[in-house]
Write an enzyme that holds these catalytic residues in place. Structure first.
Site, PDB file in Angstrom:
ATOM      1  N   LYS A 191       1.734  12.343   2.791  1.00  0.00           N
ATOM      2  CA  LYS A 191       0.450  11.835   2.322  1.00  0.00           C
ATOM      3  C   LYS A 191       0.708  10.613   1.454  1.00  0.00           C
ATOM      4  CE  LYS A 191      -2.223  12.493  -1.148  1.00  0.00           C
ATOM      5  NZ  LYS A 191      -2.767  11.112  -1.271  1.00  0.00           N
ATOM      6  N   GLU A 265       9.297  14.034  -9.221  1.00  0.00           N
ATOM      7  CA  GLU A 265       9.882  12.846  -9.846  1.00  0.00           C
ATOM      8  C   GLU A 265       8.719  12.126 -10.494  1.00  0.00           C
ATOM      9  OE1 GLU A 265      10.401   9.465 -10.958  1.00  0.00           O
ATOM     10  OE2 GLU A 265      10.544   8.840  -8.861  1.00  0.00           O
ATOM     11  N   CYS A 299       8.967   3.702 -12.634  1.00  0.00           N
ATOM     12  CA  CYS A 299       9.086   4.834 -13.545  1.00  0.00           C
ATOM     13  C   CYS A 299      10.383   4.822 -14.338  1.00  0.00           C
ATOM     14  CB  CYS A 299       8.964   6.144 -12.765  1.00  0.00           C
ATOM     15  SG  CYS A 299      10.100   6.268 -11.372  1.00  0.00           S
ATOM     16  N   GLU A 397       3.901   5.784 -21.114  1.00  0.00           N
ATOM     17  CA  GLU A 397       4.301   4.985 -19.957  1.00  0.00           C
ATOM     18  C   GLU A 397       3.180   4.000 -19.629  1.00  0.00           C
ATOM     19  OE1 GLU A 397       6.475   5.821 -15.742  1.00  0.00           O
ATOM     20  OE2 GLU A 397       4.594   6.879 -16.072  1.00  0.00           O
TER      21      GLU A 397
END
Length: 496
Positions: A191, A265, A299, A397
């Site tokens: 997906k 992750e 990331c 983040e």
């Protein structure tokens, strides 16, 4: 002012973007229950495609196709899987320019930077795991006398793996997830994010051309309802997800209903420890540019720069000079290093973080910090110095071109600052003192630690990559990445 060649973007989109569709069991679906999503080019702000979206019905079809294909793929001789995956890797290598051409249009990745290497990374990961396909072994135990019992293990595939792919580097995410799944004998339902379906479609097209059976790879682009349907589907045996912690929590809650295993992750707020014994001429350009690569939308990027006090002021000045000269502009221009953010919401969010940091006094704004005049979603590269490690600027983040710089006096303080975060994906150390490096690496709370400048190690297929804490669990890359898609069955055979 950022100038983008809109006509060139439109022409390239017509030439290189795969036709939007779902791929289920070898069939292509354009008329879907999830409706249509308008794909906006991040550099121009203009709609360039309509993406058919999967609903739960199409997800159910894809899982059924994958389960049927598993009987073929999972039962295939490992050497044959290796041959097909090797052919697949060869085709990917032949189409490296196509993956590079898709990336700037798909999510604004600069063709002269991240995009030019993405196809090579996919080929390398597929080649690496093709080599593992016929080397998966069990073991024979020796707990009892062979006259009484024989015990051994079988390493078996799970069955159907649901992969939910990130938007910031979709092609690399495919490379890190799909080849090890297939090498282990699983089939997959992918997906992609609704904003980045094109790399997955080219990937699936090349797999079919390589001779990988229909249904082994299925692509169902969709929104949250499609993701939830995939996670909760009883025909899916494991979920692998790359994205943010908030979505991961929802996935984990859904998977918990059937105790389905997951691999996450997730995000990061990686610290980069820069000591005074380094060669600043080499290290500072690396630290500054790497933090801004892919417009900060990565990331594991080292977005917190921790600098030893004796060189702090010099490093701040040098970093500012490097960032000020990084070309910002059209991602189709090979000279551009920093392109647009993925969408208007991302641009507004990054602007909000910068404005709040200034208002709260979280750090000293030394460069950038403003929206750029453009039709797409551009924010200038931004550098803050004297950043409070307890601030959102240091703890959150940002996923944009924002670098936070903080001084430290001792190794202990550097480690404490680096570890003072809920995340634990990556950490970086810049030092020529090998004794110091050996002291620091075990103390840093991170799934991976990278020492001194060099080629981006995150994309090495032989190195396990993943996080701890809020950065998730499980590994992608290396043997550990293969073992994520294998379960071990113990067998005991008695003597008759």
């Amino acid at each position: 002012m950022v100038t983008v060649d809109v006509a060139l973007h439109r022409q390239r989109a017509e030439q290189v973007l795969p036709r939007p569709r779902l791929v289920i069991g070898g069939k292509e679906l354009s008329d879907t229950s999830g409706g249509l999503f308008e794909h906006v080019n991040p550099a121009t702000g203009l709609v360039q495609a309509e993406i058919p979206l999967a609903g739960p019905g199409e997800v159910d079809q894809a899982v059924a196709a994958a389960r049927t294909a598993f009987e073929v793929w999972g039962g295939m001789r490992p050497a044959e899987r290796r041959r097909l995956l090797t052919r697949f890797a060869q085709l990917i290598r032949e189409h490296i320019p196509d993956f590079a051409a898709i990336s700037p249009l798909e999510n604004g990745v600069c063709v002269g930077g991240w995009a030019e290497n993405v196809g090579t990374h996919i080929a390398e990961w597929t080649e690496y795991y093709a080599g593992w396909a016929d080397k998966i072994e069990g073991m024979v135990g020796a707990a009892y006398s062979p006259h009484e019992n024989v015990e051994y293990t079988l390493a078996e595939p799970y069955g159907v793996i649901g992969h939910i792919i990130t938007w910031n580097s979709p092609a690399l995410s495919l490379a890190m997830k799909i080849p090890p799944s297939l090498a282990a004998g699983n089939t997959v339902v992918i997906k992609p994010a609704e904003s980045t379906p094109f790399s997955a479609l080219l990937f699936a097209d090349l797999a079919r051309e390589a001779g990988i059976p229909d249904g082994v790879i299925n692509v169902v682009t969709g929104l949250g309802d499609a993701g939830s349907a995939l996670v909760t589907h009883p025909g899916v045996d494991k979920i692998s997800f790359t994205g943010g912690p908030a979505t991961a929590r929802r996935i984990m809650a859904d998977a918990a209903l059937s105790l389905k295993p997951v691999l996450f992750e997730l995000g990061g707020k990686s610290a980069n420890l820069l000591f005074a014994d380094t060669d600043l001429d080499t290290v500072v350009p690396y630290c500054a540019a790497f933090a801004m690569s892919n417009t900060g939308q990565g990331c594991a990027l080292p977005t917190r720069l921790l600098v030893e006090r004796p060189i702090y002021d010099e490093v701040v000045a040098r970093v500012t000079g490097v960032v000020a000269h990084l070309p910002v502009g059209d991602p189709l221009d090979p000279a551009t290093y920093i392109g647009p953010l993925i969408d208007a919401a991302a641009r507004d969010r990054v602007e909000g973080v910068i404005d709040k940091a200034v208002q709260d006094g979280a750090g000293r704004l030394v460069y950038g910090g403003e929206r750029l005049d453009a039709d797409g979603w551009f924010v200038s590269p931004t550098v803050f110095a004297d950043v409070d490690n307890n601030s959102d600027l240091a703890q959150r983040e940002i996923f944009g071109p924002v670098l936070a710089i903080t001084p430290f006096d001792t190794e202990d303080e550097a480690v404490a600052l680096a570890n003072d975060t809920e995340y634990g994906l990556s950490a970086y150390v810049q030092s020529r003192d090998i004794a110091r490096v050996n002291r620091l690496v075990p103390r840093l709370k991170a799934g991976t630690v990278y020492v001194n400048p060099g080629p981006n190690p995150i994309t090495s297929p032989a190195t396990p990559f993943g996080g701890v804490g809020l950065s998730g669990f499980g590994r992608e890359g290396g043997r550990a990445g293969l073992e994520e898609f294998i379960h071990v069955k113990g067998v005991g055979v008695g003597r008759v």
